[in-house]
Design an enzyme around this catalytic site. Structure first.
Site, PDB file in Angstrom:
ATOM      1  N   THR A 145      40.232  41.782  39.527  1.00 11.74           N
ATOM      2  CA  THR A 145      39.535  40.603  40.033  1.00 11.74           C
ATOM      3  C   THR A 145      39.159  39.752  38.811  1.00 11.74           C
ATOM      4  OG1 THR A 145      37.460  41.826  40.035  1.00 11.74           O
ATOM      5  CG2 THR A 145      38.660  41.725  42.124  1.00 11.74           C
TER       6      THR A 145
ATOM      7  N   GLY B 228      36.431  38.241  37.307  1.00 16.28           N
ATOM      8  CA  GLY B 228      35.350  38.614  36.393  1.00 16.28           C
ATOM      9  C   GLY B 228      35.601  39.949  35.705  1.00 16.28           C
ATOM     10  N   CYS B 229      36.129  40.894  36.459  1.00 15.63           N
ATOM     11  CA  CYS B 229      36.382  42.235  35.915  1.00 15.63           C
ATOM     12  C   CYS B 229      37.512  42.195  34.885  1.00 15.63           C
ATOM     13  CB  CYS B 229      36.698  43.209  37.039  1.00 15.63           C
ATOM     14  SG  CYS B 229      35.335  43.328  38.225  1.00 15.63           S
ATOM     15  N   THR B 230      38.498  41.349  35.136  1.00 18.39           N
ATOM     16  CA  THR B 230      39.605  41.194  34.191  1.00 18.39           C
ATOM     17  C   THR B 230      39.092  40.569  32.896  1.00 18.39           C
ATOM     18  OG1 THR B 230      41.205  40.996  35.984  1.00 18.39           O
ATOM     19  CG2 THR B 230      41.882  40.138  33.844  1.00 18.39           C
TER      20      THR B 230
ATOM     21  N   GLY C  75      36.983  43.119  30.929  1.00 18.39           N
ATOM     22  CA  GLY C  75      37.842  44.119  30.293  1.00 18.39           C
ATOM     23  C   GLY C  75      38.588  43.552  29.095  1.00 18.39           C
TER      24      GLY C  75
END
Length: 157
Positions: free
Chosen positions: A42, A44-46, A49
């Protein structure tokens, strides 16, 4: 029993990418960053990371290893890790054992619907296994830099 600042974190074992079992007690002597995020691949998560990926050498110099944690399965994690070239492992917490230990499951709202989800949170554990910093309700911009600064400061202490 949830974690507390400046107290030892209970030992845990969890399945991670690359066929690894991550055990906290086996990481003694290194600082550990656990960052909890809602969902693989997703936006934000990408971005979060990628931030940890791009600073991996600076974290390594500060004697700090990084693990991403979400409730996604290992297959999803392997795809996410490969696509983003993450140089660290992702922990699958399908049973929410780590989410419970770190108390990151919160009531969230999306498009008017309420559900229980992972509150984006990061934890820095020192080389002796003691929780030294926690960031809860994380906003992605600038977050990795804040975690890195704390890890570098702790490494000097």
């Amino acid at each position: 029993m949830a974690v507390e600042l400046n107290k030892p974190v209970a030992d845990f074992q969890a399945a991670a990418t690359s066929g690894q079992q991550v055990q906290l007690s086996a990481l003694k002597g290194q600082q550990v960053v656990l960052y909890f995020y809602p969902k693989d691949s997703t936006p934000g998560c990408t971005t979060e990371g990628q931030g940890f990926r791009d600073q991996i050498e600076a974290f390594a110099k500060a004697n700090t290893v990084i693990f991403g944690v979400s409730r996604d399965g290992l297959k999803s994690h392997e795809n996410f890790k490969a696509k983003q070239c993450f140089p660290f492992e992702l922990i699958s917490d399908k049973d929410e054992a780590l989410c419970q230990l770190f108390d990151v499951i919160k009531l969230k709202k999306l498009y008017g619907k309420e559900y229980m989800g992972v509150d984006r949170s990061t934890f820095l554990i020192d080389a002796k296994g003691v929780l030294r910093h926690e960031w809860r309700g994380v906003k992605v911009p600038g977050h990795v830099d804040a975690v890195l600064a704390a890890a570098q400061e702790l490494a000097k202490a």
